[in-house]
Scaffold this motif. Sequence first.
Motif, PDB file in Angstrom:
ATOM      1  N   CYS A  79      40.084  36.130  47.514  1.00  0.00           N
ATOM      2  CA  CYS A  79      39.420  35.418  48.607  1.00  0.00           C
ATOM      3  C   CYS A  79      39.065  36.401  49.720  1.00  0.00           C
ATOM      4  O   CYS A  79      39.357  37.588  49.635  1.00  0.00           O
ATOM      5  N   GLY A  80      38.429  35.919  50.759  1.00  0.00           N
ATOM      6  CA  GLY A  80      38.046  36.792  51.873  1.00  0.00           C
ATOM      7  C   GLY A  80      36.624  37.289  51.741  1.00  0.00           C
ATOM      8  O   GLY A  80      35.764  36.621  51.169  1.00  0.00           O
ATOM      9  N   SER A  81      36.358  38.479  52.245  1.00  0.00           N
ATOM     10  CA  SER A  81      34.997  39.016  52.256  1.00  0.00           C
ATOM     11  C   SER A  81      34.502  39.290  50.841  1.00  0.00           C
ATOM     12  O   SER A  81      35.286  39.394  49.902  1.00  0.00           O
ATOM     13  N   SER A  82      33.189  39.460  50.713  1.00  0.00           N
ATOM     14  CA  SER A  82      32.567  39.576  49.392  1.00  0.00           C
ATOM     15  C   SER A  82      32.475  41.006  48.888  1.00  0.00           C
ATOM     16  O   SER A  82      31.696  41.293  47.985  1.00  0.00           O
ATOM     17  N   ARG A  83      33.247  41.922  49.444  1.00  0.00           N
ATOM     18  CA  ARG A  83      33.122  43.345  49.094  1.00  0.00           C
ATOM     19  C   ARG A  83      33.292  43.599  47.601  1.00  0.00           C
ATOM     20  O   ARG A  83      34.278  43.208  46.985  1.00  0.00           O
ATOM     21  N   GLU A  84      32.298  44.266  47.014  1.00  0.00           N
ATOM     22  CA  GLU A  84      32.363  44.599  45.590  1.00  0.00           C
ATOM     23  C   GLU A  84      33.336  45.753  45.343  1.00  0.00           C
ATOM     24  O   GLU A  84      33.732  46.003  44.211  1.00  0.00           O
ATOM     25  N   HIS A  85      33.751  46.427  46.393  1.00  0.00           N
ATOM     26  CA  HIS A  85      34.725  47.500  46.250  1.00  0.00           C
ATOM     27  C   HIS A  85      36.042  46.982  45.672  1.00  0.00           C
ATOM     28  O   HIS A  85      36.802  47.752  45.078  1.00  0.00           O
ATOM     29  N   ALA A  86      36.332  45.696  45.853  1.00  0.00           N
ATOM     30  CA  ALA A  86      37.590  45.135  45.348  1.00  0.00           C
ATOM     31  C   ALA A  86      37.677  45.228  43.821  1.00  0.00           C
ATOM     32  O   ALA A  86      38.627  45.805  43.286  1.00  0.00           O
ATOM     33  N   PRO A  87      36.707  44.689  43.077  1.00  0.00           N
ATOM     34  CA  PRO A  87      36.772  44.899  41.627  1.00  0.00           C
ATOM     35  C   PRO A  87      36.597  46.357  41.219  1.00  0.00           C
ATOM     36  O   PRO A  87      37.151  46.776  40.196  1.00  0.00           O
ATOM     37  N   TRP A  88      35.842  47.144  42.010  1.00  0.00           N
ATOM     38  CA  TRP A  88      35.729  48.575  41.700  1.00  0.00           C
ATOM     39  C   TRP A  88      37.124  49.218  41.712  1.00  0.00           C
ATOM     40  O   TRP A  88      37.457  50.007  40.828  1.00  0.00           O
ATOM     41  N   ALA A  89      37.921  48.906  42.732  1.00  0.00           N
ATOM     42  CA  ALA A  89      39.259  49.493  42.848  1.00  0.00           C
ATOM     43  C   ALA A  89      40.166  49.028  41.722  1.00  0.00           C
ATOM     44  O   ALA A  89      40.939  49.811  41.167  1.00  0.00           O
ATOM     45  N   ILE A  90      40.081  47.754  41.377  1.00  0.00           N
ATOM     46  CA  ILE A  90      40.905  47.207  40.293  1.00  0.00           C
ATOM     47  C   ILE A  90      40.565  47.892  38.978  1.00  0.00           C
ATOM     48  O   ILE A  90      41.454  48.334  38.238  1.00  0.00           O
ATOM     49  N   ALA A  91      39.278  48.006  38.696  1.00  0.00           N
ATOM     50  CA  ALA A  91      38.852  48.639  37.446  1.00  0.00           C
ATOM     51  C   ALA A  91      39.219  50.116  37.419  1.00  0.00           C
ATOM     52  O   ALA A  91      39.664  50.631  36.384  1.00  0.00           O
ATOM     53  N   ASP A  92      39.052  50.798  38.543  1.00  0.00           N
ATOM     54  CA  ASP A  92      39.356  52.231  38.593  1.00  0.00           C
ATOM     55  C   ASP A  92      40.849  52.496  38.425  1.00  0.00           C
ATOM     56  O   ASP A  92      41.242  53.529  37.883  1.00  0.00           O
ATOM     57  N   PHE A  93      41.675  51.566  38.850  1.00  0.00           N
ATOM     58  CA  PHE A  93      43.118  51.686  38.661  1.00  0.00           C
ATOM     59  C   PHE A  93      43.493  51.552  37.186  1.00  0.00           C
ATOM     60  O   PHE A  93      44.502  52.088  36.739  1.00  0.00           O
ATOM     61  N   GLY A  94      42.668  50.816  36.426  1.00  0.00           N
ATOM     62  CA  GLY A  94      42.925  50.630  35.003  1.00  0.00           C
ATOM     63  C   GLY A  94      43.206  49.198  34.602  1.00  0.00           C
ATOM     64  O   GLY A  94      43.474  48.906  33.426  1.00  0.00           O
ATOM     65  N   ILE A  95      43.121  48.276  35.562  1.00  0.00           N
ATOM     66  CA  ILE A  95      43.332  46.858  35.255  1.00  0.00           C
ATOM     67  C   ILE A  95      42.027  46.267  34.731  1.00  0.00           C
ATOM     68  O   ILE A  95      40.987  46.367  35.368  1.00  0.00           O
ATOM     69  N   LYS A  96      42.096  45.658  33.563  1.00  0.00           N
ATOM     70  CA  LYS A  96      40.905  45.129  32.906  1.00  0.00           C
ATOM     71  C   LYS A  96      40.869  43.601  32.848  1.00  0.00           C
ATOM     72  O   LYS A  96      39.856  43.018  32.465  1.00  0.00           O
ATOM     73  N   CYS A  97      41.974  42.962  33.216  1.00  0.00           N
ATOM     74  CA  CYS A  97      42.038  41.503  33.147  1.00  0.00           C
ATOM     75  C   CYS A  97      42.934  40.983  34.257  1.00  0.00           C
ATOM     76  O   CYS A  97      44.024  41.526  34.486  1.00  0.00           O
ATOM     77  N   VAL A  98      42.468  39.952  34.965  1.00  0.00           N
ATOM     78  CA  VAL A  98      43.266  39.294  35.994  1.00  0.00           C
ATOM     79  C   VAL A  98      43.353  37.814  35.635  1.00  0.00           C
ATOM     80  O   VAL A  98      42.341  37.176  35.344  1.00  0.00           O
ATOM     81  N   ILE A  99      44.568  37.285  35.658  1.00  0.00           N
ATOM     82  CA  ILE A  99      44.817  35.885  35.284  1.00  0.00           C
ATOM     83  C   ILE A  99      45.365  35.148  36.494  1.00  0.00           C
ATOM     84  O   ILE A  99      46.297  35.611  37.146  1.00  0.00           O
ATOM     85  N   SER A 100      44.780  34.005  36.809  1.00  0.00           N
ATOM     86  CA  SER A 100      45.225  33.224  37.964  1.00  0.00           C
ATOM     87  C   SER A 100      44.834  31.757  37.752  1.00  0.00           C
ATOM     88  O   SER A 100      44.087  31.431  36.826  1.00  0.00           O
ATOM     89  N   THR A 101      45.328  30.913  38.648  1.00  0.00           N
ATOM     90  CA  THR A 101      44.920  29.504  38.608  1.00  0.00           C
ATOM     91  C   THR A 101      43.552  29.310  39.232  1.00  0.00           C
ATOM     92  O   THR A 101      42.848  28.347  38.927  1.00  0.00           O
ATOM     93  N   SER A 102      43.160  30.244  40.134  1.00  0.00           N
ATOM     94  CA  SER A 102      41.828  30.153  40.759  1.00  0.00           C
ATOM     95  C   SER A 102      41.448  31.475  41.399  1.00  0.00           C
ATOM     96  O   SER A 102      42.315  32.279  41.763  1.00  0.00           O
ATOM     97  N   PHE A 103      40.137  31.672  41.524  1.00  0.00           N
ATOM     98  CA  PHE A 103      39.580  32.873  42.133  1.00  0.00           C
ATOM     99  C   PHE A 103      38.527  32.466  43.162  1.00  0.00           C
ATOM    100  O   PHE A 103      37.889  31.419  43.024  1.00  0.00           O
ATOM    101  N   ALA A 104      38.307  33.324  44.147  1.00  0.00           N
ATOM    102  CA  ALA A 104      37.147  33.146  45.014  1.00  0.00           C
ATOM    103  C   ALA A 104      35.892  33.391  44.184  1.00  0.00           C
ATOM    104  O   ALA A 104      35.860  34.291  43.345  1.00  0.00           O
ATOM    105  N   ASP A 105      34.856  32.592  44.407  1.00  0.00           N
ATOM    106  CA  ASP A 105      33.667  32.618  43.540  1.00  0.00           C
ATOM    107  C   ASP A 105      32.997  33.987  43.474  1.00  0.00           C
ATOM    108  O   ASP A 105      32.653  34.467  42.385  1.00  0.00           O
TER     109      ASP A 105
END
Length: 201
Positions: A79-105
């Motif tokens: 949630c929060g701001s729409s910065r695309e850097h967030a998934p960039w950081a997740i992917a660069d760390f090596g995380i390829k899948c995130v599981i949750s009950t809900s995500f910000a659109d």
Amino acid sequence: MDKFEKLHGIAAPMPLVNIDTDMIIPKVFLKTIKRSGLGVNLFDEMRFDREGNELPDFVLNKPQYRDAQILVAGDNFGCGSSREHAPWAIADFGIKCVISTSFADIFFNNCFKNGILPIVLPQEQVAVLMGDAEKGANARMTVDLEAQEITTSEGETIAFEVDAFKKHCLLNGLDDIGLTLEKASSIDTYEGQNNTQRPWV
């Protein structure tokens, strides 16, 4: 973008709710437009103290989760701001899948564009996966995108839904540029005809 077909890896438990994009990658690191290099700053304010030392209690700093490729998270992830850097950081760390009950659109859609599979499941199923992730590095999960199934370390199978078009893009490693390049021959044909018919343009 790399293809996402079947992932077998360590899952890290992060039960916090409302993890926003500033927690994922603080605004001080948004100066770059490169997708690489942001993994070292993922969850920076939760991973490090003010002197830059690792906080040993944070899940991704624990030895058993340093190589995690799956994140089992609390409600309303991204949630929060729409910065695309967030998934960039997740992917660069090596995380390829995130599981949750809900995500910000916006975060949810940005994940697909950056090779990350976000999976939405009911709370009771997330709880099962959270418990499995808490077992540590020896409890590896398998995420099969083609079959749309998650298999726990104990062999329990959980089905998940995913949009057919987004699934196609991940399976074939297609981001927005890749989708455009699929039409390269048609674009070249159009440009050739346009140059002939309207040479003054």
